[in-house]
Design an enzyme around this catalytic site. Structure first.
Site, short mmCIF file in Angstrom:
data_model
loop_
_atom_site.label_atom_id
_atom_site.label_comp_id
_atom_site.label_asym_id
_atom_site.label_seq_id
_atom_site.Cartn_x
_atom_site.Cartn_y
_atom_site.Cartn_z
N LYS A 170 0.86 -1.19 0.00
CA LYS A 170 0.00 0.00 0.00
C LYS A 170 0.89 1.24 0.00
CE LYS A 170 -3.33 2.56 2.92
NZ LYS A 170 -4.26 2.52 4.07
N ASP A 219 -3.02 10.15 3.30
CA ASP A 219 -4.41 9.71 3.45
C ASP A 219 -5.21 10.76 4.23
OD1 ASP A 219 -6.79 8.38 3.65
OD2 ASP A 219 -6.06 6.81 5.03
N LYS A 239 -10.86 12.72 7.39
CA LYS A 239 -10.40 12.42 8.74
C LYS A 239 -10.42 13.69 9.59
CE LYS A 239 -7.10 8.69 7.61
NZ LYS A 239 -7.72 7.61 8.39
N ASP A 287 1.28 6.47 5.46
CA ASP A 287 0.35 5.47 4.93
C ASP A 287 0.91 4.74 3.69
OD1 ASP A 287 -2.03 4.22 5.49
OD2 ASP A 287 -3.26 5.59 4.29
N ASP A 336 -12.51 6.64 3.19
CA ASP A 336 -11.31 6.49 4.01
C ASP A 336 -10.84 5.03 4.07
OD1 ASP A 336 -9.23 7.27 5.59
OD2 ASP A 336 -10.42 7.57 7.41
N GLU A 385 -9.56 3.28 1.84
CA GLU A 385 -8.98 3.33 0.49
C GLU A 385 -7.88 2.30 0.29
OE1 GLU A 385 -7.87 5.06 2.92
OE2 GLU A 385 -5.71 4.84 2.66
N ARG A 431 -7.64 -0.87 1.08
CA ARG A 431 -8.13 -2.15 0.55
C ARG A 431 -8.49 -2.04 -0.92
NH1 ARG A 431 -12.60 -2.08 5.16
NH2 ARG A 431 -10.83 -1.03 6.11
N1 BES Z 1 -4.58 4.55 6.71
C1 BES Z 1 -5.72 4.26 7.48
C2 BES Z 1 -5.43 3.30 8.65
C3 BES Z 1 -4.49 3.77 9.71
C4 BES Z 1 -4.98 4.16 10.93
C5 BES Z 1 -3.13 3.75 9.52
C6 BES Z 1 -4.12 4.55 11.93
C7 BES Z 1 -2.27 4.15 10.52
C8 BES Z 1 -2.76 4.54 11.73
C9 BES Z 1 -6.80 3.63 6.61
O1 BES Z 1 -6.81 4.03 5.29
C10 BES Z 1 -8.11 4.00 7.19
O2 BES Z 1 -8.42 5.17 7.18
N2 BES Z 1 -8.87 3.04 7.68
C11 BES Z 1 -10.14 3.28 8.26
C12 BES Z 1 -11.12 2.29 7.68
C13 BES Z 1 -12.54 2.56 8.06
C14 BES Z 1 -13.03 3.84 7.41
C15 BES Z 1 -13.38 1.40 7.65
C16 BES Z 1 -10.00 3.09 9.77
O3 BES Z 1 -9.30 2.18 10.19
O4 BES Z 1 -10.56 3.91 10.50
ZN ZN Z 2 -5.02 4.69 4.55
MN MN Z 3 -7.94 5.80 4.99
#
Ligand code: BES
Ligand code: ZN
Ligand code: MN
Length: 513
Positions: free
Chosen positions: A281, A286, A293, A304, A363, A365, A367
């Protein structure tokens, strides 16, 4: 800033530790006490029994008084510095606690070497010698662990500070007795791995304005030409031609063009039936997109792309170590931005595999980009897939900052990876992929949804990816909680950790042996 990662000289000495001339000789002190030792009373059992882990009697002789004083216990990362140690050629002697002798391995030694670097450079000492604790680990394993740990410990993330103190170790001598060729090769391996880990950490450390998808691709291309890897960078047109609708859905919102980075390693003599695919990834920033966010902590989302950086760094190490196995890395690099062109919640994207995805949350993204990366890897003929991604906040809730999450569709492949983890001294905890979880990714209008259910968020993401790995044996590493050190540790600075790289290198090497 990649010149800094090559700054430390490393060399071997076959002298006995006491005869090594150095600014400082570092030796490991282990606690020989055992809780359940028979024939001793309770007080004696718990009392530390520190002993210097060397067969050179001159070293414990030099430390005799301070050890007798009770000041030294052998507790892990305990440091005791002596000046003008009697009977030693070195100007100083650093007694470095290594914890219980019974549980001491090369993994502890790696951290101790990092701690030695960080302790000594803070005292403006620029060169030192580290004696392999040959009574505790095999000499070659010890040499490799010390080199890796020292390089990891020397990395500092503060290179944009104009007043940064230029404290660093210029030269490290590793003191070890044994077959010279074997020890030299252990040193070379340790250097390649440690430097590659720092190379990856450097990519992660760069802020998003200095590490756009294009810049990440340029760094990968430059590295590939230096070490002799094949490299291909596919831009927006190619990504659309390949019908990577999930990847493009994320990329479409940004002014910065996305890049699909492909690194190829195909050595002569590799078995024809194995082709490892490493998918990373590479979200260079992000924001969350339209599902934006909160501002608090958003600056951290420059990391990220740590999964992608781990794959690029792994390929560097592989190119230099030359195992006999074919490996292709695919890094999906893009920003995730809100804009008038950005995808919106409720949109449906058609992934490269043909599966339709309802975007519930922009968010989620990571996956999406990985889905097309996995499909592309399968199309290129990969027989085994590993992806690494800072994928979910949920994995941080589940496992904190200590273990990364690991998911595997194939037990045999998992066993190989678990072996590699142990060798590399990295911590990951296996999480489940039961069929029952498949309900999570249900959508009302498409083949699947990219988000929606709150509980089991890390598993949700993994179940989603599994749809794209299909029947190809696959491992997924969720490194969201471990790719960034929230606090400094004795052996490593605060900032990018370089997690997963050492295990990935070991894993790949395991196929090429
Ligand atoms: N890049 C984030 C995940 C992340 C969180 C990385 C904390 C490093 C530290 C990912 O893209 C994300 O935003 N995931 C969301 C998914 C949700 C919207 C289903 C999450 O984990 O909140
Ligand atoms: Zn992310
Ligand atoms: Mn995200």
């Amino acid at each position: 800033m990649d010149t800094e990662i090559l700054a430390m000289n490393t060399n071997l000495s076959s002298s006995v530790p006491s005869a090594v001339e150095s600014e400082c000789l570092v030796v490991v002190v282990l606690d020989q006490s055992e809780k359940d030792q028979a024939g001793k009373d309770q007080a004696d059992k718990d009392k530390p029994a520190p002993a210097v882990a060397t067969s050179d009697a001159a070293v414990p002789a030099a430390a005799k008084d301070v050890i007798a004083s009770g000041e030294v216990t052998g507790k892990i990362f305990e440091t005791t510095l002596l000046h003008h140690p009697a009977g030693l050629k070195a100007k100083r002697l650093l007694l470095l606690g290594g914890g219980k002798a019974k549980t001491f391995t090369a993994s502890e030694l790696r951290k101790l070497a990092g701690a030695a670097v960080r302790t000594l450079k803070a005292k403006s000492i620029c060169s030192f010698a580290f004696a392999v604790p040959e009574t505790a680990v095999p000499a070659a394993d010890g040499v490799r662990a010390i080199v890796e740990g020292a390089l990891i410990g020397s990395f500092e993330p503060d290179y944009y500070k104009s007043d940064k103190k230029d404290q660093r170790i210029d030269s490290l001598t590793i003191v070890a007795q044994g077959d010279a060729k074997g020890l030299q090769s252990a040193l070379d391996t340790g250097r390649i791995v440690g430097e590659s880990q720092n190379f990856a950490r450097d990519l992660v450390n760069e802020p998003s304005n200095r590490m756009t998808p294009t810049m990440l691709a340029d760094r990968a291309r430059k590295m590939a030409s230096e070490v002799g890897l094949g490299c291909e960078i596919l831009g927006p047109d190619k990504i659309k031609d390949l019908k990577m609708g999930a990847f493009w859905g994320v990329a479409q919102g940004s002014e910065e063009p996305p890049a699909l980075i492909v690194l190829r390693y195909n050595p002569a003599g590799a078995p024809a039936n194995v082709h490892l695919g490493l998918v990373g990834k590479g979200i260079t920033f992000d924001t969350g997109g339209i599902s934006i966010k909160p501002a608090d902590g958003m600056e951290k989302m420059k990391y990220d792309m740590a999964g992608g950086a781990a794959m690029i760094g792994t390929m560097r190490a592989i190119a230099l170590l030359k195992p006999k196995v074919k490996v292709t890395a695919i890094i999906l690099a893009t920003e995730n931005m809100p804009s008038g062109k950005a995808q919106k919640p409720g949109d449906v994207q058609i992934a490269m595999s043909g599966k339709s995805i309802e975007i519930i949350n922009t968010d989620a993204e990571g996956r999406l980009v990985l889905a097309d990366g996995l499909t592309y890897a399968r199309q290129l003929g990969c027989t085994h897939l590993v992806d690494a991604a800072t994928l979910t906040g949920a994995v941080v809730v589940a496992l904190g900052y200590v273990n990364a999450g690991i998911f595997a569709s194939d037990d045999q492949m998992y066993d190989r990876f678990a072996q590699a983890l142990k060798q590399a001294g990295e911590k990951m905890w296996r999480l489940p992929l039961d069929e029952e979880y498949k309900d999570l990714i249900k959508s009302n209008i498409a083949d699947m949804a990219n988000a929606g259910v709150r509980w089991g968020g890390a598993i949700f993401a993994a179940m989603f990816l599994k749809e794209f790995a299909e029947d190809t044996p696959w491992i997924h590493l969720d490194i969201a909680g471990t790719a960034w050190m929230e606090e400094q540790k004795p052996w490593i600075a605060k900032g990018p950790s370089g997690i997963a790289l050492r295990s990935l290198v070991e894993f790949v090497k395991g196929w090429g042996a």
